[in-house]
Design an enzyme around this catalytic site. Structure first.
Site, PDB file in Angstrom:
ATOM      1  CD  GLU A  61    -107.227  83.715  49.028  1.00 13.75           C
ATOM      2  OE1 GLU A  61    -107.058  83.303  49.714  1.00 13.75           O
ATOM      3  OE2 GLU A  61    -107.416  83.259  47.784  1.00 13.75           O
ATOM      4  CG  PHE A 123     -93.118  84.437  51.780  1.00 16.03           C
ATOM      5  CD1 PHE A 123     -93.586  84.182  50.567  1.00 16.03           C
ATOM      6  CD2 PHE A 123     -94.116  83.203  52.175  1.00 16.03           C
ATOM      7  CE1 PHE A 123     -93.877  83.467  49.913  1.00 16.03           C
ATOM      8  CE2 PHE A 123     -95.481  82.684  52.029  1.00 16.03           C
ATOM      9  CZ  PHE A 123     -94.984  82.506  50.601  1.00 16.03           C
ATOM     10  CD  GLN A 124     -98.165  84.349  51.339  1.00 14.39           C
ATOM     11  OE1 GLN A 124     -98.899  84.066  51.981  1.00 14.39           O
ATOM     12  NE2 GLN A 124     -98.584  83.415  50.277  1.00 14.39           N
ATOM     13  CE  LYS A 173     -98.151  83.432  61.587  1.00 11.06           C
ATOM     14  NZ  LYS A 173     -97.470  82.766  61.052  1.00 11.06           N
ATOM     15  CG  MET A 487    -122.906  94.038  27.016  1.00 13.82           C
ATOM     16  SD  MET A 487    -124.885  94.085  26.498  1.00 13.82           S
ATOM     17  CE  MET A 487    -125.653  94.505  28.380  1.00 13.82           C
TER      18      MET A 487
END
Length: 590
Positions: A61, A123-124, A173, A487
């Site tokens: 993502e 969940f999630q 959802k 760097m």
């Protein structure tokens, strides 16, 4: 519009979402499906069948957010990314923060657990609304599908109006599945007074600025990303042509002005050109257009442009006077302000003072004394050589970069057009370059897109090779491979007693050529001057994606450099080549 042909009286929240973003001109999104966003992806299936919109399936993502970001930077449109709830949403955070600090309009749409489960640690479930509040212009949770079209319209408005930036919409959802009588809110129907750009284009400020320009003998234009966003390149050229004012840019402003012009000094700041840094230290008038006076530009702030009066133009009133108090503060769009200023200067034109000629001659001497140098090694190739050769072969390309030494060398040596330079400037996000190249290539399918990365940065998001392979995106990837976090190593060498703590990248390093080939991507290893130019030429001509593992000198440092706490005039690494060593360098003035 095509989407109107499939509208009925009763629709779902997920339909309203997709219909609304299509109405706002979105044809590409970047995303990854998951549980809470599955209803939206199920709806997306039908829309893709009708060729109304296309999802680019990334491998992580974070890649979706960076791709949407680069899509926006290269087009000026709002970039859109999708992710599911929980870890999918939190994986967007680095990309949203990158867009926020660089003022990039992206719309992040996340799935969320159903409304009955919010607050139950389902969940999630993650409060992505709360997590992102400091790094967005606005966040929404859609509680009622009837609000969907209005929220999307507001989100697009907020993204683009005033100072651009990201907006997040969190969609539970069950909101996506609920049916209701759908009425769309069309683009242009939403007006949000709080997002209108403030403007104080008063004749008094414009008149004061014009007088200061006419009276200045050592003026300098200091241009940032706000001028790119404003599409101000043409009007800035007119101003330079009229008063012969030298131009220096920030990392975000790169490309706003012709980099082959005698008036272009390149980038200023920590790794800017010596002549840009000397110019800003000696100018008597600094005209800041869409720039923030951030620490990487100013060095020691109280010694930055300490001889100069300052005109500061920015669309965000919070930026004007934040770090440096200007003599003239103008809140407004750069193009509008410079247009008003130019009209006044033309109507009351006074030839620029003769002292400006001596100012230009002085800058010219600095160019000759302290040019950017391209080291020529006898047994290896330098990063600078790779970049100069690449630029010669691809002068009109879109360039994305990752973060580190290669980013600064790219800023020094690549000459680009406006909106063709795509780099994480404010946040300095390693792993940005590869997914950014995906976004730029999707936006410009017939243009050459080149990702310049480092061996360390590349490993942050190298899984996106899978996306490139799946969609056959003809991106050219140039890895500046010095087997270090370059760097970090340079700072450890300069400021930490050469204690190289966890910056060596040889152990566990992949064979980048074989890695690319495992994805079905053509690849070359470039490790000497004999095969450098031929490999780069072959890569640029090849119709598909190509990766070049450019194994360069390991311990090359990026100079000039302004050390922390020092003024811009106190650069290190700008000594002229010693007598007898000139053949080991090639001068490269911007």
């Amino acid at each position: 519009m095509l989407s109107k042909q499939i509208i009925g009286s009763e629709k779902t929240g997920r339909f309203a979402l997709l219909d609304s973003i299509v109405r706002h001109g979105v044809i590409h999104i970047f995303g990854y499906p998951g549980g809470a966003i599955l209803p939206i992806y199920d709806e997306l299936y039908a829309w893709e069948e009708l060729s109304l919109i296309k999802n680019i399936l990334v491998r992580h993502e974070q890649g979706a957010s960076h791709a949407a970001d680069a899509y926006s930077r290269s087009t000026g449109k709002v970039g859109v990314c999708f992710a599911t709830s929980g870890p999918g949403a939190t994986n967007l955070v680095s990309g949203i923060a990158t867009a926020h600090i660089d003022s990039v309009p992206i719309l992040a749409i996340t799935g969320q657990v159903g409304r009955p489960f919010i607050g139950t640690d389902a969940f999630q479930e993650v409060d992505i609304f709360g997590i992102t509040l400091p790094i967005v212009k606005h966040s929404y949770v859609v509680r009622d599908p009837r609000d969907m079209s209005r929220i999307v319209a507001e989100a697009f408005y907020i993204c683009k109006h005033g100072r651009p930036g990201p907006v997040l919409i969190d969609v539970p959802k069950d909101v996506g599945l609920e049916k209701f009588n759908y009425f769309s809110v069309e683009p242009g129907q939403v007006k949000i007074p709080g997002c209108r750009p403030l403007s104080n284009l008063k004749s008094r400020q414009i008149l004061m600025a014009a007088k200061m320009i006419q009276q200045s003998s050592q003026p300098l234009l200091y241009i940032g990303g706000g001028a790119i966003i404003s599409d101000a390149h043409s009007i800035i050229k007119e101003l330079v042509d009229l008063y012969k004012i030298p131009v220096t840019t920030t990392l975000m402003g790169k490309g706003i002005f012709n980099e082959d012009s005698e008036f272009c000094l390149g980038m200023l700041g920590m790794h800017g050109t010596a002549y840009a840094n000397f110019a800003v230290s000696e100018c008597d008038l600094l005209i800041a257009l869409g720039a923030r006076f951030d620490d990487r530009v100013t060095g020691k702030l109280d010694e930055f442009a300490c001889n100069a009066q300052v005109i500061h133009v920015d669309i965000d009133p919070a930026e004007v006077g934040k770090n440096r108090i200007p003599q003239v503060a103008i809140v407004g769009d750069v193009t509008e302000v410079v247009t008003s200023l130019l009209n006044l200067l033309k109507n009351n034109f006074k030839p620029y003072p003769e002292q400006i000629i001596s100012w230009q001659e002085r800058i010219h001497r600095w160019r000759q004394q302290y040019p950017l140098l391209v080291p020529k090694k006898s047994t290896s190739i330098s990063p600078q050589e790779i970049l100069v050769t690449t630029n010669q072969l691809a002068q009109d390309a879109y360039f994305t970069t990752d973060v580190g030494q290669h980013q600064m060398w790219s800023a020094q040596f690549l000459k680009v057009k406006s909106k063709h330079w795509i780099s994480s400037a404010g946040l300095g996000t390693m792993g940005y370059g590869l997914p950014a190249a995906i976004g730029a290539q999707v936006a410009h399918p017939n243009e050459l897109v080149i990702c310049v990365s480092g061996d360390s940065s590349f490993q942050m998001n190298m899984q996106e090779l899978g996306t490139i392979a799946q969609y056959k995106l003809p991106i050219k990837i140039v890895i500046i491979n010095n087997r270090w976090q370059g760097m970090v190593r340079q700072w450890q060498q300069a400021f930490y007693g050469e204690r190289y703590s966890h910056s060596r990248m040889t152990e566990g390093a992949p064979n980048f050529q074989k890695l690319a080939e495992a994805f079905g991507i053509k690849a070359f290893t470039v490790n000497n001057r004999q095969n450098m130019e031929s490999s780069l030429k072959d890569a640029m001509k090849y119709p598909g994606p190509v990766l070049l593992d450019c194994q360069v000198t390991e311990n090359e440092n990026c100079y000039p450099m302004v050390a922390p706490g020092k003024s811009n005039a106190q650069m290190i690494g700008i000594a002229k080549p010693q007598r007898g060593t000139a053949s080991n360098y090639v001068s490269r003035n911007i």
